[in-house]
Design a protein around this motif. Structure first.
Motif, PDB file in Angstrom:
ATOM      1  N   VAL A  46       0.837  -1.198   0.000  1.00  0.00           N
ATOM      2  CA  VAL A  46       0.000   0.000   0.000  1.00  0.00           C
ATOM      3  C   VAL A  46       0.871   1.247   0.000  1.00  0.00           C
ATOM      4  O   VAL A  46       0.633   2.228  -0.732  1.00  0.00           O
ATOM      5  CB  VAL A  46      -0.950  -0.015   1.218  1.00  0.00           C
ATOM      6  N   LYS A  50       1.200   4.154  -2.957  1.00  0.00           N
ATOM      7  CA  LYS A  50       1.020   5.571  -2.632  1.00  0.00           C
ATOM      8  C   LYS A  50       2.263   6.376  -3.065  1.00  0.00           C
ATOM      9  O   LYS A  50       2.158   7.491  -3.585  1.00  0.00           O
ATOM     10  CB  LYS A  50       0.789   5.723  -1.128  1.00  0.00           C
ATOM     11  N   GLU A 138      -9.208   1.103  -1.329  1.00  0.00           N
ATOM     12  CA  GLU A 138      -8.269  -0.027  -1.233  1.00  0.00           C
ATOM     13  C   GLU A 138      -9.051  -1.335  -1.366  1.00  0.00           C
ATOM     14  O   GLU A 138     -10.156  -1.479  -0.823  1.00  0.00           O
ATOM     15  CB  GLU A 138      -7.557  -0.022   0.122  1.00  0.00           C
ATOM     16  N   GLU A 139      -8.423  -2.305  -2.091  1.00  0.00           N
ATOM     17  CA  GLU A 139      -9.024  -3.638  -2.141  1.00  0.00           C
ATOM     18  C   GLU A 139      -7.945  -4.677  -2.427  1.00  0.00           C
ATOM     19  O   GLU A 139      -6.918  -4.381  -3.040  1.00  0.00           O
ATOM     20  CB  GLU A 139     -10.111  -3.705  -3.207  1.00  0.00           C
ATOM     21  N   HIS A 140      -8.181  -5.905  -1.912  1.00  0.00           N
ATOM     22  CA  HIS A 140      -7.302  -7.054  -2.160  1.00  0.00           C
ATOM     23  C   HIS A 140      -8.205  -8.224  -2.509  1.00  0.00           C
ATOM     24  O   HIS A 140      -9.110  -8.564  -1.731  1.00  0.00           O
ATOM     25  CB  HIS A 140      -6.459  -7.388  -0.925  1.00  0.00           C
ATOM     26  N   THR A 151      -5.097  -0.066  -5.365  1.00  0.00           N
ATOM     27  CA  THR A 151      -5.425   1.204  -4.718  1.00  0.00           C
ATOM     28  C   THR A 151      -5.875   2.179  -5.801  1.00  0.00           C
ATOM     29  O   THR A 151      -5.201   2.337  -6.832  1.00  0.00           O
ATOM     30  CB  THR A 151      -4.213   1.786  -3.978  1.00  0.00           C
TER      31      THR A 151
END
Length: 692
Positions: A46, A50, A138-140, A151
């Motif tokens: 993450v 960013k 955000e995701e997984h 992201t």
């Protein structure tokens, strides 16, 4: 102890629960490791995504600020910057197993040549642009068999140059500062590194499993030693507790029947007496039960039969009461005690005595044998006891029991006013007897024994006599008291000493040998030193051992065979003769005649009564005389009171006679005169009777 120790199998190896615990431990370690590294991976990626967006913004912002009329930055420059940084990240990803890609699809209508193909992501970007929520998304998730971390950052117009550039391209004033013009979609491919982390997690779990097995094996080994030691301690402690419990049980119960013993009975009786004195109850009764002819059961059927009989008697007595209203106890031997409150089951003392007699009437079966129970019962009420105490109540019941036995077998007797007077009298005698013995108030009377062939005095039997307050007390009254109070040894040895002194004195005055017979109580044979005491008296008085005969009753012999045998053999070795007294009143005399060779046999007076009228008694009497003579023993007949009896026993070949036909027991001076007169004039037994 409340808990059980592990079994031997559990101590020596793994059981199912141990294996499950080790597996769970390894699974927790493996899962925890995987969760930690995955969480750290997600956090790191993450930050990487960013950082990539921040670098792109910095790159474009730098050139946007320098834009002017001569230096035009095309609107697609941001896309070119993204592609450049994306290629840099891709080259770095080739070395790290975590490729990162970035794209920047614009809002609908924006002429940037990047178009988002995924409808779901388009919708997410649209929502970011249309709403007020401009937070990072955000995701997984798993996509196309890959583990993707994604992201989505909103692209916000942060300076005027950027806004004007886009508006010029669009040919309108669509955007202003602060508007969302598109989005950064940054994706990390975490598949390969996740597989790597999973492999490490499984390896960690395997190491944990192996370590757990080693630790458990070591702990099992140590626990086995500890448990073995603990098991030994627990076993020892359990054995100790069981031994203490059994000892406590034996201290208050009879080991054979399981009934209360004398001590527990006395404790319960003391409580009843206390309640009586406080007025809480008044109906306490005690019954003492003694089995009739119990010795015969032991001798004829064996001690196993006797034990079975005692157990059954206890069970039957216990069935008459419950623990709240009464108590049954075994005092020892064949004597039982019964404590009950009248009013529930029993309404009178007579009913109590009758039911005890009745419950004993049914025979007891033992190994195909039938044993008939008969008992004597003495019943006493606490209210009737001379002293309102447990000791007084037990003595009252014992007095009633003794009276019942005198009445015959299978009877009961209630303690009443008559027995109370006897008991009081008995207590007075018991109090006076010690001084009477020590002060010499007990004297000896001498009953002649006559040689039936010559009419001569053969000697005397010494008998105890006591005159108290001018009244002669018969031996049947004070000898049992002496036995109960432990004075019987002093009493018997006192009579023996007086008899020996009389015989020595008479022998000196008459110049003739004087033979003397003396009785010994059964209790004397149970204490050590009896033979030595007798020999000491002979030594002090000067009476020769050959002149003394010690009489042993058949009952004494049956109850104390071993002790009697030892004492008699010791005395016989010194020349003292032994006589079996009251022959025929017991049950095993014939065997004793062969085992212990008595010099004299005294046939009991019960065989002489009605001897001339009873043909069966005559035949039995003749058989006993013939048997004794065949064994080479001197036959003495007691209780001869008529000339007809004397003629019969003489005709059967008896040797010595004794009874009122010849003489009653005589005082010392009268006995001496009678002996000298008989020796001098040679009177036959008829004349001797008249002389006495």
């Amino acid at each position: 102890m409340g808990k059980t120790l592990p079994s031997t199998a559990a101590k020596r190896g793994f059981n199912a629960s141990t294996i499950l615990i080790v597996l769970l431990f390894a699974l927790v370690i493996s899962t925890g490791f995987f969760a930690i590294v995955t969480t750290e991976l997600v956090r790191t990626q993450v930050n990487e995504r960013k950082y990539l967006v921040d670098a792109t913004n910095a790159f474009t912002n730098t050139y946007s600020e320098e834009r002017n009329k001569d230096n035009v930055v095309p609107a697609v420059f941001r896309r070119l910057a993204i592609e450049h940084l994306d290629m840099v990240k891709q080259s770095e990803a080739d070395q790290r197993e975590t490729p990162i890609t970035m794209r920047m699809p614009g809002m609908p209508g924006l002429e940037i040549r990047t178009v988002e193909a995924d409808t779901r992501i388009k919708n997410i970007i649209s929502r970011i642009g249309m709403g007020d929520d401009r937070s990072v998304y955000e995701e997984h998730l798993i996509e196309d068999d890959r583990f993707i971390g994604r992201t989505i950052f909103p692209s916000i117009a942060s300076n005027e140059n950027c806004v004007s550039c886009h508006n010029e391209l669009l040919g309108s004033t669509r955007y202003k500062l602060g508007d969302v013009m598109g989005a950064y979609v940054v994706e990390s491919d975490l598949t390969q590194i996740t597989y790597t982390n999973l492999a490490y997690a499984l390896l960690t779990g395997g190491i944990a499993l192996l370590g757990g097995i080693l630790v458990v094996r070591r702990e099992h080994s140590r626990a086995g030693r500890v448990i073995t030691s603990l098991e030994g301690q627990v076993t020892a402690e359990r054995d100790k507790r069981e031994a203490e419990a059994y000892a406590n049980f034996l201290s208050s119960h009879d080991a054979l029947t399981g009934l209360s013993n004398r001590n527990m009975f006395r404790d319960r009786l003391d409580k009843e007496v206390k309640s009586y004195k406080t007025g809480r109850q008044s109906g306490t009764f005690v019954a003492l039960i003694d089995l009739d002819d119990f010795k015969l059961v032991n001798d004829s059927m064996g001690h196993d039969a006797g034990d079975a009989l005692l157990i059954e008697v206890g069970r039957r007595l216990n069935s008459l009461i419950d623990s709240k209203n009464g108590l049954t106890a075994r005092f020892g031997g064949d004597e039982f005690a019964f404590l009950v409150q009248l009013g529930s089951r029993f309404t009178s003392a007579d009913q109590l005595g009758e039911e005890i007699i009745q419950v004993m009437q049914k025979p007891v079966s033992f190994r195909e044998l039938s044993i008939q129970i008969r008992c004597s019962v003495g019943v006493a009420a606490l209210a009737e006891a001379p002293k309102k105490s447990s000791i007084s109540l037990l003595k009252a019941a014992d007095t009633a029991l003794y009276s019942a036995k005198k009445l015959g077998k299978g009877r009961f007797r209630i303690f009443d006013a008559e027995l109370r007077d006897c008991m009081v009298r008995r207590s007075e005698l018991a109090a006076a007897l010690p001084d009477a013995i020590r002060n010499g108030d007990i004297c000896a009377a001498f009953q002649p024994q006559i040689d039936l062939n010559t009419g001569k005095y053969r000697g005397f039997e010494a008998l105890a006599r006591w005159t108290w307050h001018g009244q002669e007390i018969v031996p049947d009254r004070f000898i049992p008291i002496a036995e109960e109070t432990g004075l019987i040894r002093e009493l018997d040895l006192l009579v023996l000493r007086k008899a020996a002194e009389f015989a020595v004195k008479l022998e000196k005055s008459s110049k003739h040998t004087v033979r003397m017979s003396s009785n010994m109580s059964a209790l004397n044979f149970r204490t050590a030193g009896l033979a030595q005491d007798i020999l000491f008296i002979l030594s002090e008085t000067g009476l020769l051992p050959e002149q003394l005969t010690i009489e042993v009753t058949e009952t004494v012999l049956m109850e104390n065979w071993g002790e009697v045998h030892d004492v008699v053999e010791t005395l016989r070795a010194q020349g003292i003769r032994a006589a079996l007294d009251d022959f025929g009143t017991g049950y095993s005399s014939l065997s004793y005649l062969s085992q212990l060779q008595f010099e004299e046999i005294k046939i009991d007076r019960s065989f002489v009564v009605d001897l001339c009228e009873d043909s069966q008694k005559r035949a039995l009497f003749s058989g006993i005389v013939d048997l004794s003579k065949g064994l080479g023993q001197t036959v003495i007949i007691e209780g001869i009171e008529t000339e007809e009896q004397a003629n019969f026993v003489v005709g059967k070949g008896a040797h010595i006679g004794q009874g009122f036909l010849f003489s009653k027991p005589l005082q010392e001076d009268i006995a001496a005169d009678a002996f000298i007169e008989n020796i001098t004039y040679g009177n036959n037994y008829i004349n001797l009777r008249k002389t006495a």
